[in-house]
Every structure is written in C-alpha cells, then in structure tokens.
Design an enzyme around this catalytic site. Sequence first.
Site, PDB file in Angstrom:
ATOM      1  N   CYS A  73       1.124  -1.167   0.048  1.00 35.33           N
ATOM      2  CA  CYS A  73       0.048   0.086   0.057  1.00 35.33           C
ATOM      3  C   CYS A  73       0.818   1.340   0.076  1.00 35.33           C
ATOM      4  O   CYS A  73       1.721   1.334   0.939  1.00 35.33           O
ATOM      5  CB  CYS A  73      -0.881  -0.220   1.095  1.00 35.33           C
ATOM      6  SG  CYS A  73      -1.719   1.451   1.564  1.00 35.33           S
ATOM      7  N   CYS A 182      -1.021   4.092  -6.259  1.00 32.34           N
ATOM      8  CA  CYS A 182      -1.873   3.355  -5.254  1.00 32.34           C
ATOM      9  C   CYS A 182      -2.018   1.772  -5.928  1.00 32.34           C
ATOM     10  O   CYS A 182      -2.128   1.729  -7.104  1.00 32.34           O
ATOM     11  CB  CYS A 182      -3.140   3.959  -5.184  1.00 32.34           C
ATOM     12  SG  CYS A 182      -4.527   3.050  -4.354  1.00 32.34           S
TER      13      CYS A 182
HETATM   14  N1  DGL Z   1      -3.705   0.561  -2.045  1.00 29.21           N
HETATM   15  C1  DGL Z   1      -3.659   1.579  -1.015  1.00 29.21           C
HETATM   16  C2  DGL Z   1      -2.693   2.529  -1.705  1.00 29.21           C
HETATM   17  O1  DGL Z   1      -1.806   1.710  -2.223  1.00 29.21           O
HETATM   18  C3  DGL Z   1      -5.149   2.292  -0.727  1.00 29.21           C
HETATM   19  C4  DGL Z   1      -5.003   3.248   0.045  1.00 29.21           C
HETATM   20  C5  DGL Z   1      -6.433   3.469   0.923  1.00 29.21           C
HETATM   21  O2  DGL Z   1      -6.954   2.633   1.097  1.00 29.21           O
HETATM   22  O3  DGL Z   1      -6.615   4.884   0.608  1.00 29.21           O
HETATM   23  O4  DGL Z   1      -2.462   3.627  -1.345  1.00 29.21           O
END
Ligand code: DGL
Length: 259
Positions: A73, A182
Amino acid sequence: MSSYPIGFFDSGIGGITLWKKITSLLPNENTIYISDKKNCPYGEKSKKEIDEISIYNSRFLIDRNCKIIVVACNTATTNSISKLRRKFKVPFIGIEPAIKPAALNSKTKKVGVLATKGTLTSNLFFKTSSDQIADVELINTYGEGLIELIEKGDCENELNVLLKKYLIPMIDYGIDQLVLGCTHYPLIKDSIKNIVGEGINVVDCNDAVAMQTKRILELNNLIQNNKLDSPNHCFFNSGEDDFSIKEILQNKYEIFKFE
Ligand code: DGL
C-alpha cells in the site's frame, strides 16, 4: 526460517496486484495477506491513524512468523514504513509512486501522479518528489472516491466519470507519463488506458517491488528454495464478508476473519 511466510497488508484488494506479482516471481513462498477493509480507505486517515494501523497489522503478521513484510500500500508505506522499520526487526518492503522512472522517461517534462490524499501529503512523497526530479513538473491528483468504487466492484460507469474528472485536466496539461500511485489502481488500468490513450505511458512499479522483495530475501538467506507442490496462502479480511477479494482470487482460497 525460509519456509516462514511472506506477510502482506493493504486496506483491501489493491495489494493483491502486488501479491500476484510476488507469488508468480517466487512460486515456492508461503504467504499471509491482510485485507484491512474495516479501515479502508487509509488515504483519508491521519498519519497517526495510519501509523497505528500499520503497526497493528505488522504485529499480527509477525505473530504468525512472517519472515518479511510487504507493505502492499503506497499510503501506508509513505506514511509509516520508517516507523515500522524502527519498531520491528523483520525486513520491510514498501511501495511508493514510481516518479523517478516516469520523470526519466518524460519528454514533455510533465508527469501526472494519481494517488491517495494520504500519499500525496506524506513527508516521504514530498521528499522523493523534491529530491529526484528537479527539471520535471509533477501534476499530483488525489483520486478521491476511487478506492471505494474499486472495493465495491461493478461500478464501471461511476468509475469512468471520476477517472475522466481526474485524468482529463492532466492530459490537457500535457503529461506524457501517468504514475499509478496506489496499489488499487492497476486493477482499473484498462479503464485508465482507455481514457489517456496511447500517447501517455501508464506506470506502476509492482514489477520493481517484486524484484526488490526477491533481492532482500536472497540477501537475508530467506528464499524458500524447496519446490512446494502447493504453497500455503492464507487470507484475512477485517471487513464485511467480501466477495471482491474472493472474486479476484477466483474463489481459490478461504478468507479468514481478521479483528
Ligand atoms: N492500496 C492503497 C494504496 O496503495 C489504498 C489506500 C487507501 O485505502 O486509501 O495507497
């Protein structure tokens, strides 16, 4: 220790994009994945909350003997990875927007970055963007609402409306590289490509992070070299009983509850 699992966490299904890359590069590895849907989206939370969540998830994975943790993430990496590295002994692999390769490849010297608010306002993102790309202009756009729609699934039309709202101003501004900052966004890469067209290169760094995971495991003598007929992949979800994660894993795995 090499048979111990690789741990992963994300606010939902986004990190599965990275999990897939890593498990195909390292097919003998056992893994544990946390889809922390209860706290989704991380990108709307304060740094303190993201730190606490990241520590909680890491502790859960370490308690289950994970030999390395992949923070799958961008939001958790850019806000909390230095804290995690100071607090725990296991190696941590992070993922952050691939602005350096995008900047190097840009001819228009204008690079778009689509990421969460948490990532774009983090100190690490600020530092990386000011360190590496003096002659390139970054057009940072916060993809408000995208994560929720991706987690919900089946929202093609709403997703396209939002994507156009975020991408068209960047296209009009003249970007020739678009960084997906993301781990959820590679799941909608086709829709993104349809909007930006051929002239804009869409960049994510999942391959590079998978390679880095392999390198760090090798360096620490932690690679699982024994060929396993069926490595053990264990999934935990902290939210509602979740069809999207089952779907994305083609119903191959049981999903356990994570409190
Ligand atoms: N997959 C997460 C990222 O790479 C999502 C973040 C979120 O939950 O806002 O930032």
